[in-house]
Design a protein around this motif. Structure first.
Motif, PDB file in Angstrom:
ATOM      1  N   LEU A  20      22.781 -32.575  24.333  1.00 54.41           N
ATOM      2  CA  LEU A  20      21.431 -32.454  23.811  1.00 54.41           C
ATOM      3  C   LEU A  20      21.454 -31.669  22.509  1.00 54.41           C
ATOM      4  CD1 LEU A  20      19.267 -31.685  26.964  1.00 54.41           C
ATOM      5  CD2 LEU A  20      19.276 -33.769  25.613  1.00 54.41           C
ATOM      6  N   SER A  21      20.804 -32.205  21.466  1.00 57.27           N
ATOM      7  CA  SER A  21      20.663 -31.494  20.214  1.00 57.27           C
ATOM      8  C   SER A  21      19.544 -30.468  20.348  1.00 57.27           C
ATOM      9  CB  SER A  21      20.346 -32.496  19.099  1.00 57.27           C
ATOM     10  OG  SER A  21      19.083 -33.105  19.346  1.00 57.27           O
ATOM     11  N   PRO A  22      19.478 -29.480  19.431  1.00 54.12           N
ATOM     12  CA  PRO A  22      18.372 -28.519  19.499  1.00 54.12           C
ATOM     13  C   PRO A  22      17.002 -29.191  19.462  1.00 54.12           C
ATOM     14  CG  PRO A  22      20.096 -27.712  18.044  1.00 54.12           C
ATOM     15  CD  PRO A  22      20.477 -29.110  18.433  1.00 54.12           C
ATOM     16  N   GLY A  23      16.868 -30.282  18.654  1.00 52.32           N
ATOM     17  CA  GLY A  23      15.587 -30.986  18.599  1.00 52.32           C
ATOM     18  C   GLY A  23      15.216 -31.605  19.927  1.00 52.32           C
ATOM     19  N   LEU A  28      12.334 -31.457  25.143  1.00 56.92           N
ATOM     20  CA  LEU A  28      12.404 -31.353  26.599  1.00 56.92           C
ATOM     21  C   LEU A  28      11.674 -30.100  27.086  1.00 56.92           C
ATOM     22  CD1 LEU A  28      13.506 -32.357  29.295  1.00 56.92           C
ATOM     23  CD2 LEU A  28      15.626 -31.100  28.830  1.00 56.92           C
ATOM     24  N   GLY A  29      11.874 -28.990  26.360  1.00 55.29           N
ATOM     25  CA  GLY A  29      11.181 -27.760  26.735  1.00 55.29           C
ATOM     26  C   GLY A  29       9.678 -27.882  26.619  1.00 55.29           C
ATOM     27  N   MET A  30       9.201 -28.577  25.576  1.00 52.81           N
ATOM     28  CA  MET A  30       7.760 -28.770  25.425  1.00 52.81           C
ATOM     29  C   MET A  30       7.209 -29.650  26.534  1.00 52.81           C
ATOM     30  SD  MET A  30       6.755 -26.901  22.966  1.00 52.81           S
ATOM     31  CE  MET A  30       5.104 -27.554  22.717  1.00 52.81           C
ATOM     32  N   ALA A  31       7.990 -30.658  26.931  1.00 53.82           N
ATOM     33  CA  ALA A  31       7.539 -31.528  28.028  1.00 53.82           C
ATOM     34  C   ALA A  31       7.440 -30.743  29.332  1.00 53.82           C
ATOM     35  CB  ALA A  31       8.507 -32.709  28.177  1.00 53.82           C
ATOM     36  N   ALA A  59      -3.056 -22.737  27.338  1.00 52.64           N
ATOM     37  CA  ALA A  59      -2.017 -22.632  28.368  1.00 52.64           C
ATOM     38  C   ALA A  59      -0.638 -23.005  27.831  1.00 52.64           C
ATOM     39  CB  ALA A  59      -2.379 -23.525  29.551  1.00 52.64           C
ATOM     40  N   MET A  60      -0.615 -23.825  26.760  1.00 57.18           N
ATOM     41  CA  MET A  60       0.653 -24.246  26.173  1.00 57.18           C
ATOM     42  C   MET A  60       1.234 -23.216  25.219  1.00 57.18           C
ATOM     43  SD  MET A  60       2.112 -27.167  26.971  1.00 57.18           S
ATOM     44  CE  MET A  60       2.999 -27.545  25.467  1.00 57.18           C
ATOM     45  N   VAL A  61       0.422 -22.262  24.787  1.00 61.34           N
ATOM     46  CA  VAL A  61       0.871 -21.311  23.772  1.00 61.34           C
ATOM     47  C   VAL A  61       2.145 -20.575  24.191  1.00 61.34           C
ATOM     48  CG1 VAL A  61       0.281 -19.152  22.594  1.00 61.34           C
ATOM     49  CG2 VAL A  61      -1.361 -21.021  22.666  1.00 61.34           C
ATOM     50  N   PRO A  62       2.270 -20.044  25.435  1.00 60.13           N
ATOM     51  CA  PRO A  62       3.511 -19.336  25.791  1.00 60.13           C
ATOM     52  C   PRO A  62       4.765 -20.195  25.651  1.00 60.13           C
ATOM     53  CG  PRO A  62       1.786 -18.891  27.400  1.00 60.13           C
ATOM     54  CD  PRO A  62       1.276 -19.993  26.525  1.00 60.13           C
ATOM     55  N   TYR A  63       4.650 -21.461  26.003  1.00 57.39           N
ATOM     56  CA  TYR A  63       5.820 -22.345  25.920  1.00 57.39           C
ATOM     57  C   TYR A  63       6.113 -22.736  24.477  1.00 57.39           C
ATOM     58  CZ  TYR A  63       4.539 -22.470  30.823  1.00 57.39           C
ATOM     59  OH  TYR A  63       4.201 -22.106  32.099  1.00 57.39           O
ATOM     60  N   SER A  64       5.062 -22.861  23.672  1.00 55.37           N
ATOM     61  CA  SER A  64       5.266 -23.138  22.251  1.00 55.37           C
ATOM     62  C   SER A  64       5.975 -21.973  21.572  1.00 55.37           C
ATOM     63  CB  SER A  64       3.919 -23.404  21.567  1.00 55.37           C
ATOM     64  OG  SER A  64       3.253 -24.495  22.160  1.00 55.37           O
ATOM     65  N   ALA A  67       9.529 -22.201  22.404  1.00 56.27           N
ATOM     66  CA  ALA A  67      10.142 -23.241  21.586  1.00 56.27           C
ATOM     67  C   ALA A  67      10.441 -22.725  20.181  1.00 56.27           C
ATOM     68  CB  ALA A  67       9.228 -24.466  21.522  1.00 56.27           C
ATOM     69  N   LEU A  68       9.532 -21.878  19.657  1.00 56.00           N
ATOM     70  CA  LEU A  68       9.752 -21.288  18.331  1.00 56.00           C
ATOM     71  C   LEU A  68      10.961 -20.355  18.344  1.00 56.00           C
ATOM     72  CD1 LEU A  68       8.615 -20.963  15.437  1.00 56.00           C
ATOM     73  CD2 LEU A  68       7.272 -19.028  16.297  1.00 56.00           C
ATOM     74  N   LEU A  69      11.150 -19.644  19.441  1.00 53.72           N
ATOM     75  CA  LEU A  69      12.283 -18.715  19.560  1.00 53.72           C
ATOM     76  C   LEU A  69      13.577 -19.421  19.957  1.00 53.72           C
ATOM     77  CD1 LEU A  69      10.595 -15.718  21.438  1.00 53.72           C
ATOM     78  CD2 LEU A  69      11.249 -15.832  19.023  1.00 53.72           C
ATOM     79  N   GLY A  70      13.488 -20.707  20.331  1.00 57.61           N
ATOM     80  CA  GLY A  70      14.660 -21.428  20.813  1.00 57.61           C
ATOM     81  C   GLY A  70      15.850 -21.388  19.875  1.00 57.61           C
TER      82      GLY A  70
END
Length: 320
Positions: A20-23, A28-31, A59-64, A67-70
Protein backbone atom coordinates in the motif's frame (compact mmCIF):
# COMPACT_ATOMS: atom_id res chain seq x y z
CA UNK A 1 19.50 -50.73 -15.32
CA UNK A 2 16.23 -49.44 -13.86
CA UNK A 3 14.17 -47.04 -15.97
CA UNK A 4 14.74 -43.36 -15.21
CA UNK A 5 11.90 -40.90 -15.15
CA UNK A 6 11.84 -37.14 -15.13
CA UNK A 7 8.54 -35.45 -14.30
CA UNK A 8 7.63 -31.76 -14.44
CA UNK A 9 4.36 -30.00 -13.63
CA UNK A 10 3.45 -26.43 -14.37
CA UNK A 11 1.25 -24.51 -11.93
CA UNK A 12 0.00 -20.96 -11.60
CA UNK A 13 2.54 -18.43 -10.55
CA UNK A 14 1.25 -15.74 -8.23
CA UNK A 15 2.63 -12.25 -8.56
CA UNK A 16 3.66 -10.34 -5.47
CA UNK A 17 0.97 -8.12 -4.05
CA UNK A 18 1.91 -4.48 -4.25
CA UNK A 19 2.43 -2.73 -0.94
CA UNK A 20 0.00 0.00 0.00
CA UNK A 21 1.28 3.46 -0.93
CA UNK A 22 0.83 6.36 1.52
CA UNK A 23 -1.99 7.68 -0.70
CA UNK A 24 -3.83 4.37 -0.66
CA UNK A 25 -3.25 4.04 3.07
CA UNK A 26 -4.74 7.53 3.56
CA UNK A 27 -7.81 6.60 1.50
CA UNK A 28 -8.19 3.38 3.46
CA UNK A 29 -7.90 5.28 6.73
CA UNK A 30 -10.52 7.80 5.62
CA UNK A 31 -12.86 4.97 4.63
CA UNK A 32 -12.43 3.35 8.04
CA UNK A 33 -12.91 6.76 9.67
CA UNK A 34 -16.12 7.29 7.74
CA UNK A 35 -17.47 3.96 8.94
CA UNK A 36 -16.49 4.80 12.51
CA UNK A 37 -17.91 8.33 12.36
CA UNK A 38 -21.20 7.37 10.76
CA UNK A 39 -22.82 5.89 13.94
CA UNK A 40 -21.86 9.03 15.91
CA UNK A 41 -23.34 11.27 13.26
CA UNK A 42 -26.53 9.20 13.10
CA UNK A 43 -26.85 9.32 16.91
CA UNK A 44 -26.36 13.09 16.97
CA UNK A 45 -28.90 13.49 14.18
CA UNK A 46 -31.40 11.35 16.10
CA UNK A 47 -31.04 13.65 19.10
CA UNK A 48 -31.26 16.77 16.94
CA UNK A 49 -32.66 15.99 13.46
CA UNK A 50 -31.02 18.72 11.42
CA UNK A 51 -27.71 19.42 9.59
CA UNK A 52 -26.73 15.77 9.19
CA UNK A 53 -23.87 16.69 6.84
CA UNK A 54 -22.38 19.03 9.42
CA UNK A 55 -22.67 16.39 12.12
CA UNK A 56 -20.99 13.81 9.89
CA UNK A 57 -18.20 16.26 9.02
CA UNK A 58 -17.72 17.04 12.70
CA UNK A 59 -17.50 13.33 13.54
CA UNK A 60 -14.97 12.87 10.72
CA UNK A 61 -12.65 15.61 11.96
CA UNK A 62 -10.61 13.36 14.35
CA UNK A 63 -9.91 10.87 11.58
CA UNK A 64 -9.08 13.62 9.10
CA UNK A 65 -6.51 14.97 11.56
CA UNK A 66 -5.00 11.49 11.88
CA UNK A 67 -4.83 11.35 8.07
CA UNK A 68 -3.01 14.70 8.12
CA UNK A 69 -0.50 13.31 10.63
CA UNK A 70 -0.11 10.06 8.67
CA UNK A 71 2.96 11.04 6.55
CA UNK A 72 4.75 12.38 9.65
CA UNK A 73 4.04 9.16 11.55
CA UNK A 74 5.19 7.00 8.62
CA UNK A 75 8.43 9.00 8.39
CA UNK A 76 8.95 8.59 12.15
CA UNK A 77 8.31 4.85 11.99
CA UNK A 78 10.76 4.43 9.13
CA UNK A 79 13.43 6.55 10.82
CA UNK A 80 13.22 4.66 14.11
CA UNK A 81 13.39 1.22 12.48
CA UNK A 82 15.59 2.35 9.56
CA UNK A 83 13.53 0.20 7.16
CA UNK A 84 14.64 -2.92 9.01
CA UNK A 85 12.55 -5.45 10.85
CA UNK A 86 11.23 -3.60 13.93
CA UNK A 87 12.64 -5.06 17.12
CA UNK A 88 11.02 -4.98 20.56
CA UNK A 89 13.07 -1.94 21.57
CA UNK A 90 12.01 -0.06 18.44
CA UNK A 91 8.35 -0.86 19.01
CA UNK A 92 8.67 0.24 22.62
CA UNK A 93 10.10 3.57 21.48
CA UNK A 94 7.30 4.01 18.92
CA UNK A 95 4.70 3.29 21.59
CA UNK A 96 6.33 5.91 23.82
CA UNK A 97 6.33 8.42 20.96
CA UNK A 98 2.61 7.76 20.62
CA UNK A 99 1.88 10.07 23.58
CA UNK A 100 3.41 12.95 21.63
CA UNK A 101 1.34 12.16 18.56
CA UNK A 102 -1.81 11.89 20.69
CA UNK A 103 -1.12 15.35 22.19
CA UNK A 104 -0.40 16.79 18.73
CA UNK A 105 -3.58 15.21 17.41
CA UNK A 106 -5.59 16.72 20.27
CA UNK A 107 -4.06 20.16 19.67
CA UNK A 108 -4.87 20.15 15.93
CA UNK A 109 -8.32 18.77 16.67
CA UNK A 110 -8.92 21.57 19.18
CA UNK A 111 -7.93 24.19 16.59
CA UNK A 112 -10.45 22.79 14.09
CA UNK A 113 -13.29 22.24 16.51
CA UNK A 114 -12.88 25.61 18.19
CA UNK A 115 -13.72 27.17 14.85
CA UNK A 116 -16.48 24.77 13.87
CA UNK A 117 -18.18 24.78 17.26
CA UNK A 118 -17.40 28.46 18.01
CA UNK A 119 -16.03 27.91 21.50
CA UNK A 120 -15.53 31.63 22.06
CA UNK A 121 -19.19 32.34 21.43
CA UNK A 122 -20.12 29.69 24.00
CA UNK A 123 -17.75 31.09 26.59
CA UNK A 124 -15.28 28.18 26.33
CA UNK A 125 -11.61 29.14 26.23
CA UNK A 126 -9.17 27.26 24.00
CA UNK A 127 -7.30 25.79 26.99
CA UNK A 128 -10.55 24.57 28.52
CA UNK A 129 -11.65 23.03 25.23
CA UNK A 130 -8.26 21.35 24.77
CA UNK A 131 -8.40 19.95 28.30
CA UNK A 132 -11.90 18.63 27.62
CA UNK A 133 -10.74 16.97 24.38
CA UNK A 134 -7.84 15.29 26.19
CA UNK A 135 -10.21 13.91 28.79
CA UNK A 136 -12.76 12.92 26.13
CA UNK A 137 -10.47 11.43 23.52
CA UNK A 138 -7.14 10.74 25.24
CA UNK A 139 -7.69 7.01 25.68
CA UNK A 140 -9.44 6.69 22.32
CA UNK A 141 -6.66 8.63 20.56
CA UNK A 142 -4.03 6.33 22.09
CA UNK A 143 -5.98 3.31 20.86
CA UNK A 144 -6.25 4.82 17.35
CA UNK A 145 -2.50 5.47 17.30
CA UNK A 146 -1.78 1.88 18.33
CA UNK A 147 -4.07 0.62 15.56
CA UNK A 148 -2.17 2.74 13.05
CA UNK A 149 1.16 1.40 14.37
CA UNK A 150 -0.08 -2.21 14.22
CA UNK A 151 -1.30 -1.75 10.63
CA UNK A 152 2.06 -0.26 9.61
CA UNK A 153 3.97 -3.10 11.30
CA UNK A 154 1.81 -5.73 9.56
CA UNK A 155 2.20 -4.10 6.13
CA UNK A 156 5.95 -3.70 6.65
CA UNK A 157 6.28 -7.36 7.60
CA UNK A 158 4.32 -8.39 4.49
CA UNK A 159 6.51 -6.18 2.29
CA UNK A 160 9.72 -7.62 3.75
CA UNK A 161 8.37 -11.15 3.28
CA UNK A 162 7.67 -10.41 -0.40
CA UNK A 163 11.12 -8.91 -0.84
CA UNK A 164 12.74 -11.97 0.74
CA UNK A 165 10.67 -14.26 -1.47
CA UNK A 166 11.69 -12.30 -4.56
CA UNK A 167 15.36 -12.33 -3.55
CA UNK A 168 15.21 -16.09 -2.90
CA UNK A 169 13.57 -16.75 -6.29
CA UNK A 170 16.29 -14.72 -8.03
CA UNK A 171 18.96 -16.64 -6.12
CA UNK A 172 17.39 -19.95 -7.11
CA UNK A 173 17.30 -18.85 -10.76
CA UNK A 174 20.97 -17.83 -10.67
CA UNK A 175 21.88 -21.10 -8.98
CA UNK A 176 20.00 -23.10 -11.62
CA UNK A 177 21.74 -21.16 -14.38
CA UNK A 178 25.17 -21.74 -12.85
CA UNK A 179 24.42 -25.45 -12.46
CA UNK A 180 23.31 -25.66 -16.07
CA UNK A 181 26.48 -23.95 -17.27
CA UNK A 182 28.58 -26.26 -15.11
CA UNK A 183 26.75 -29.27 -16.56
CA UNK A 184 27.37 -28.06 -20.11
CA UNK A 185 31.05 -27.49 -19.31
CA UNK A 186 31.27 -31.12 -18.17
CA UNK A 187 29.22 -32.65 -20.97
CA UNK A 188 30.59 -30.91 -24.03
CA UNK A 189 34.20 -32.14 -23.58
CA UNK A 190 32.75 -35.55 -22.71
CA UNK A 191 30.96 -35.65 -26.06
CA UNK A 192 34.14 -34.70 -27.82
CA UNK A 193 36.58 -37.11 -26.19
CA UNK A 194 34.26 -40.13 -26.30
CA UNK A 195 33.49 -39.59 -29.97
CA UNK A 196 37.10 -38.93 -30.95
CA UNK A 197 38.10 -42.16 -29.23
CA UNK A 198 35.38 -43.93 -31.19
CA UNK A 199 36.61 -42.36 -34.45
CA UNK A 200 40.19 -43.40 -33.67
CA UNK A 201 38.94 -46.95 -33.14
CA UNK A 202 37.09 -46.89 -36.48
CA UNK A 203 40.19 -45.60 -38.32
CA UNK A 204 42.36 -48.30 -36.79
CA UNK A 205 39.85 -50.85 -38.02
CA UNK A 206 40.05 -49.27 -41.50
CA UNK A 207 36.36 -48.32 -41.28
CA UNK A 208 37.05 -44.91 -42.81
CA UNK A 209 33.54 -44.18 -44.21
CA UNK A 210 32.07 -44.86 -40.80
CA UNK A 211 34.73 -42.62 -39.20
CA UNK A 212 33.77 -39.80 -41.57
CA UNK A 213 30.09 -40.28 -40.74
CA UNK A 214 30.98 -40.17 -37.05
CA UNK A 215 32.85 -36.88 -37.48
CA UNK A 216 29.90 -35.40 -39.36
CA UNK A 217 27.55 -36.47 -36.59
CA UNK A 218 29.98 -35.05 -34.02
CA UNK A 219 29.99 -31.69 -35.79
CA UNK A 220 26.20 -31.60 -35.86
CA UNK A 221 26.04 -32.65 -32.22
CA UNK A 222 28.45 -29.96 -31.05
CA UNK A 223 26.68 -27.32 -33.14
CA UNK A 224 23.32 -28.23 -31.62
CA UNK A 225 24.81 -28.20 -28.13
CA UNK A 226 26.56 -24.85 -28.56
CA UNK A 227 23.54 -23.20 -30.15
CA UNK A 228 21.51 -24.15 -27.09
CA UNK A 229 23.85 -22.48 -24.57
CA UNK A 230 21.98 -20.26 -22.13
CA UNK A 231 18.60 -21.86 -22.80
CA UNK A 232 17.20 -23.31 -19.60
CA UNK A 233 14.32 -25.02 -21.40
CA UNK A 234 14.00 -26.29 -24.97
CA UNK A 235 11.23 -28.07 -26.89
CA UNK A 236 11.31 -31.82 -26.41
CA UNK A 237 11.72 -32.23 -30.17
CA UNK A 238 15.10 -30.41 -30.00
CA UNK A 239 16.21 -32.47 -27.03
CA UNK A 240 15.31 -35.69 -28.89
CA UNK A 241 17.23 -34.49 -31.95
CA UNK A 242 20.32 -34.06 -29.76
CA UNK A 243 19.80 -37.57 -28.40
CA UNK A 244 19.32 -38.95 -31.92
CA UNK A 245 22.67 -37.51 -33.04
CA UNK A 246 24.40 -38.87 -29.95
CA UNK A 247 22.91 -42.32 -30.58
CA UNK A 248 24.04 -42.10 -34.20
CA UNK A 249 27.62 -41.69 -33.06
CA UNK A 250 27.32 -44.54 -30.57
CA UNK A 251 25.83 -46.83 -33.24
CA UNK A 252 28.88 -46.21 -35.43
CA UNK A 253 31.03 -47.09 -32.44
CA UNK A 254 29.19 -50.29 -31.48
CA UNK A 255 28.08 -51.33 -34.95
CA UNK A 256 25.24 -53.82 -34.94
CA UNK A 257 25.46 -54.28 -31.14
CA UNK A 258 23.32 -51.20 -30.41
CA UNK A 259 19.72 -50.62 -31.39
CA UNK A 260 17.87 -47.46 -30.30
CA UNK A 261 14.17 -46.64 -30.18
CA UNK A 262 12.87 -43.05 -29.83
CA UNK A 263 9.16 -43.28 -28.99
CA UNK A 264 7.70 -39.89 -28.08
CA UNK A 265 3.95 -39.35 -28.16
CA UNK A 266 3.14 -36.76 -30.82
CA UNK A 267 1.45 -34.36 -28.36
CA UNK A 268 4.62 -34.17 -26.23
CA UNK A 269 7.03 -32.90 -28.90
CA UNK A 270 6.39 -29.22 -28.21
CA UNK A 271 6.60 -29.59 -24.42
CA UNK A 272 9.34 -27.51 -22.76
CA UNK A 273 11.95 -29.58 -20.91
CA UNK A 274 15.23 -28.73 -19.12
CA UNK A 275 18.09 -28.54 -21.58
CA UNK A 276 20.29 -31.69 -21.66
CA UNK A 277 17.85 -33.64 -19.50
CA UNK A 278 17.93 -36.83 -21.62
CA UNK A 279 21.47 -37.17 -22.98
CA UNK A 280 23.15 -38.07 -19.64
CA UNK A 281 20.52 -40.77 -19.04
CA UNK A 282 21.04 -42.22 -22.52
CA UNK A 283 24.81 -42.14 -22.06
CA UNK A 284 24.42 -43.92 -18.72
CA UNK A 285 22.19 -46.56 -20.29
CA UNK A 286 24.80 -47.32 -22.94
CA UNK A 287 27.81 -47.20 -20.61
CA UNK A 288 26.36 -49.37 -17.84
CA UNK A 289 23.81 -51.34 -19.83
CA UNK A 290 24.07 -52.23 -23.50
CA UNK A 291 27.88 -51.95 -23.73
CA UNK A 292 28.16 -54.87 -21.31
CA UNK A 293 26.14 -57.19 -23.53
CA UNK A 294 27.92 -59.54 -25.89
CA UNK A 295 24.86 -59.57 -28.15
CA UNK A 296 22.76 -56.71 -29.47
CA UNK A 297 21.46 -54.30 -26.84
CA UNK A 298 18.51 -51.96 -26.98
CA UNK A 299 17.89 -48.46 -25.59
CA UNK A 300 14.38 -46.98 -25.45
CA UNK A 301 13.61 -43.28 -25.01
CA UNK A 302 9.92 -42.59 -24.40
CA UNK A 303 7.90 -39.42 -23.74
CA UNK A 304 4.34 -39.69 -22.44
CA UNK A 305 1.72 -37.33 -21.12
CA UNK A 306 0.05 -38.28 -17.85
CA UNK A 307 -2.56 -35.63 -17.05
CA UNK A 308 -0.72 -32.34 -16.62
CA UNK A 309 2.68 -34.07 -16.28
CA UNK A 310 5.29 -34.99 -18.84
CA UNK A 311 6.97 -38.36 -18.19
CA UNK A 312 10.37 -39.02 -19.81
CA UNK A 313 11.72 -42.56 -19.61
CA UNK A 314 15.07 -44.03 -20.63
CA UNK A 315 15.32 -47.83 -20.48
CA UNK A 316 17.87 -50.41 -21.59
CA UNK A 317 17.99 -54.21 -21.56
CA UNK A 318 21.53 -54.52 -20.27
CA UNK A 319 22.56 -56.34 -17.07
CA UNK A 320 22.03 -54.73 -13.66
Amino acid sequence: MNPGEVMAARGPVGGATRALSPGRMWLLGMAVGLLAALPNAVGAYAREPRAFGFKLALAMVPYSVWALLGPLMLATFGRVTRDASPRGRDLGLLVALGSGFVLLHALLLALVRSGLEQWDAGGVSFSEGLRGLLLERGALGSFEYLLFLAAWAALSAARRARERELAESRLVARLAESRLQALRAQLDPHFLFNTLNAVVGLVRQSRNPEAVDALVELGDLLRASLEGRGDHEVPLSEELELVRRYLGIEKLRFGGRLESHLEPEAETLMARVPSLVLQPLVENAIKHGTSRRASRGHVWVRAMRRGDRLVLEVRDDGPG
